[in-house]
Design a protein around this motif. Structure first.
Motif, PDB file in Angstrom:
ATOM      1  N   MET A   5      14.302  82.055  54.554  1.00 17.59           N
ATOM      2  CA  MET A   5      14.708  83.241  54.512  1.00 17.59           C
ATOM      3  C   MET A   5      16.165  83.225  54.640  1.00 17.59           C
ATOM      4  N   SER A   6      16.559  82.769  55.801  1.00 18.00           N
ATOM      5  CA  SER A   6      17.963  82.788  56.447  1.00 18.00           C
ATOM      6  C   SER A   6      18.945  81.970  55.336  1.00 18.00           C
ATOM      7  N   GLU A   7      18.179  80.870  54.794  1.00 14.03           N
ATOM      8  CA  GLU A   7      19.023  79.794  53.818  1.00 14.03           C
ATOM      9  C   GLU A   7      19.214  80.476  52.585  1.00 14.03           C
ATOM     10  N   TRP A   8      18.335  81.518  52.109  1.00 15.06           N
ATOM     11  CA  TRP A   8      18.502  82.366  51.037  1.00 15.06           C
ATOM     12  C   TRP A   8      19.712  83.248  51.068  1.00 15.06           C
ATOM     13  N   ILE A   9      19.601  84.077  52.329  1.00 11.98           N
ATOM     14  CA  ILE A   9      20.877  84.978  52.576  1.00 11.98           C
ATOM     15  C   ILE A   9      22.206  84.132  52.231  1.00 11.98           C
ATOM     16  N   CYS A  10      22.365  83.063  52.856  1.00  9.92           N
ATOM     17  CA  CYS A  10      23.600  82.389  53.356  1.00  9.92           C
ATOM     18  C   CYS A  10      23.879  81.644  51.707  1.00  9.92           C
ATOM     19  N   MET A  11      22.984  81.321  51.049  1.00 12.03           N
ATOM     20  CA  MET A  11      23.112  80.413  49.700  1.00 12.03           C
ATOM     21  C   MET A  11      23.744  81.621  48.852  1.00 12.03           C
ATOM     22  N   VAL A  12      23.338  82.821  48.881  1.00 11.77           N
ATOM     23  CA  VAL A  12      23.683  83.822  47.819  1.00 11.77           C
ATOM     24  C   VAL A  12      25.284  84.056  48.349  1.00 11.77           C
ATOM     25  N   LYS A  13      25.370  84.287  49.811  1.00 11.57           N
ATOM     26  CA  LYS A  13      26.603  84.686  50.189  1.00 11.57           C
ATOM     27  C   LYS A  13      27.752  83.462  49.942  1.00 11.57           C
ATOM     28  N   ALA A  14      27.410  82.092  49.727  1.00 17.34           N
ATOM     29  CA  ALA A  14      28.266  81.050  49.580  1.00 17.34           C
ATOM     30  C   ALA A  14      28.351  81.117  48.186  1.00 17.34           C
ATOM     31  N   VAL A  15      27.473  81.297  47.058  1.00 13.77           N
ATOM     32  CA  VAL A  15      28.150  81.533  45.777  1.00 13.77           C
ATOM     33  C   VAL A  15      28.840  82.655  45.585  1.00 13.77           C
ATOM     34  N   GLU A  16      28.777  83.795  46.158  1.00 14.69           N
ATOM     35  CA  GLU A  16      29.466  84.962  46.014  1.00 14.69           C
ATOM     36  C   GLU A  16      30.910  84.715  46.386  1.00 14.69           C
ATOM     37  N   VAL A  17      31.189  83.912  47.594  1.00 12.93           N
ATOM     38  CA  VAL A  17      32.457  83.717  48.201  1.00 12.93           C
ATOM     39  C   VAL A  17      33.138  82.808  47.372  1.00 12.93           C
ATOM     40  N   TRP A  18      32.500  81.592  46.832  1.00 13.65           N
ATOM     41  CA  TRP A  18      33.054  80.621  45.921  1.00 13.65           C
ATOM     42  C   TRP A  18      33.644  81.240  44.722  1.00 13.65           C
ATOM     43  N   PHE A  19      32.609  82.162  44.059  1.00 13.57           N
ATOM     44  CA  PHE A  19      33.217  82.581  42.709  1.00 13.57           C
ATOM     45  C   PHE A  19      34.277  83.785  43.088  1.00 13.57           C
ATOM     46  N   GLN A  20      34.246  84.431  44.132  1.00 10.07           N
ATOM     47  CA  GLN A  20      35.502  85.296  44.276  1.00 10.07           C
ATOM     48  C   GLN A  20      36.717  84.519  44.647  1.00 10.07           C
ATOM     49  N   SER A  21      36.636  83.520  45.189  1.00 15.56           N
ATOM     50  CA  SER A  21      37.939  82.478  45.232  1.00 15.56           C
ATOM     51  C   SER A  21      38.240  82.008  43.900  1.00 15.56           C
ATOM     52  N   ALA A  22      37.214  81.492  43.295  1.00 18.90           N
ATOM     53  CA  ALA A  22      37.710  81.038  41.818  1.00 18.90           C
ATOM     54  C   ALA A  22      38.332  81.961  41.015  1.00 18.90           C
ATOM     55  N   HIS A  23      37.621  83.311  41.021  1.00 18.11           N
ATOM     56  CA  HIS A  23      38.488  84.613  40.448  1.00 18.11           C
ATOM     57  C   HIS A  23      39.918  84.725  40.735  1.00 18.11           C
ATOM     58  N   HIS A  24      40.211  84.709  41.990  1.00  8.86           N
ATOM     59  CA  HIS A  24      41.483  84.949  42.337  1.00  8.86           C
ATOM     60  C   HIS A  24      42.294  83.691  42.258  1.00  8.86           C
ATOM     61  N   VAL A  52      19.039  90.895  48.531  1.00 11.04           N
ATOM     62  CA  VAL A  52      18.409  89.500  49.130  1.00 11.04           C
ATOM     63  C   VAL A  52      18.354  90.152  50.582  1.00 11.04           C
ATOM     64  N   ALA A  53      19.456  90.493  51.181  1.00 11.43           N
ATOM     65  CA  ALA A  53      19.585  90.643  52.731  1.00 11.43           C
ATOM     66  C   ALA A  53      18.653  91.890  53.166  1.00 11.43           C
ATOM     67  N   GLU A  54      18.692  93.039  52.281  1.00  8.25           N
ATOM     68  CA  GLU A  54      17.599  93.862  52.519  1.00  8.25           C
ATOM     69  C   GLU A  54      16.107  93.429  52.696  1.00  8.25           C
ATOM     70  N   ARG A  55      15.978  92.768  51.448  1.00 10.06           N
ATOM     71  CA  ARG A  55      14.637  92.325  51.294  1.00 10.06           C
ATOM     72  C   ARG A  55      14.166  91.330  52.432  1.00 10.06           C
ATOM     73  N   VAL A  56      15.041  90.361  52.768  1.00 14.44           N
ATOM     74  CA  VAL A  56      14.554  89.581  54.084  1.00 14.44           C
ATOM     75  C   VAL A  56      14.526  90.326  55.224  1.00 14.44           C
ATOM     76  N   LEU A  57      15.178  91.228  55.484  1.00 17.29           N
ATOM     77  CA  LEU A  57      15.088  92.178  56.862  1.00 17.29           C
ATOM     78  C   LEU A  57      13.767  92.771  56.644  1.00 17.29           C
ATOM     79  N   LEU A  59      10.939  91.973  54.837  1.00 17.91           N
ATOM     80  CA  LEU A  59       9.789  90.884  55.086  1.00 17.91           C
ATOM     81  C   LEU A  59       9.771  90.277  56.458  1.00 17.91           C
ATOM     82  N   THR A  60      10.873  90.047  56.963  1.00 21.97           N
ATOM     83  CA  THR A  60      10.844  89.357  58.298  1.00 21.97           C
ATOM     84  C   THR A  60      11.130  90.182  59.771  1.00 21.97           C
ATOM     85  N   ASN A  61      11.794  91.353  59.405  1.00 22.26           N
ATOM     86  CA  ASN A  61      12.147  92.036  60.599  1.00 22.26           C
ATOM     87  C   ASN A  61      13.242  91.472  61.568  1.00 22.26           C
ATOM     88  N   GLN A  62      13.808  90.396  61.162  1.00 22.24           N
ATOM     89  CA  GLN A  62      14.705  89.452  61.813  1.00 22.24           C
ATOM     90  C   GLN A  62      15.951  89.962  61.631  1.00 22.24           C
TER      91      GLN A  62
END
Length: 86
Positions: A5-24, A52-57, A59-62
């Motif tokens: 679950m933690s990996e899922w959140i961070c993987m989506v964030k990594a993709v977002e940041v990479w493509f935002q940089s590619a855009h710039h 994803v962040a809201e779903r993981v929270l 599901l896990t309450n973490q």
């Protein structure tokens, strides 16, 4: 399961940041098409990150999974495995 679950959140964030940089960083002959494409991708993924962040929270309450320090630390580890968009 919690690690995934933690990996899922961070993987989506990594993709977002990479493509935002590619855009710039888009330039040259393909600027118009690439700039627009990368912009649409990172904007869509930003919305997905929120979902994803809201779903993981829910599901896990973490709450620690949504700590920005942890998300950014783990996101950096993921990004280190991929080429820079620069």
């Amino acid at each position: 399961m919690l690690d995934q679950m933690s990996e899922w959140i961070c993987m989506v964030k990594a993709v977002e940041v990479w493509f935002q940089s590619a855009h710039h960083l888009t330039k040259g002959t393909g600027f118009a098409g690439d700039h627009d494409t990368y912009g649409r991708i990172y904007s869509q993924i930003h919305g997905e990150f929120d979902d994803v962040a809201e779903r993981v929270l829910g599901l896990t309450n973490q709450e620690s999974f949504l700590c920005p320090k942890e998300i950014l630390r783990k996101t950096q580890e993921i990004l280190d495995a991929y080429p820079s968009p620069a």
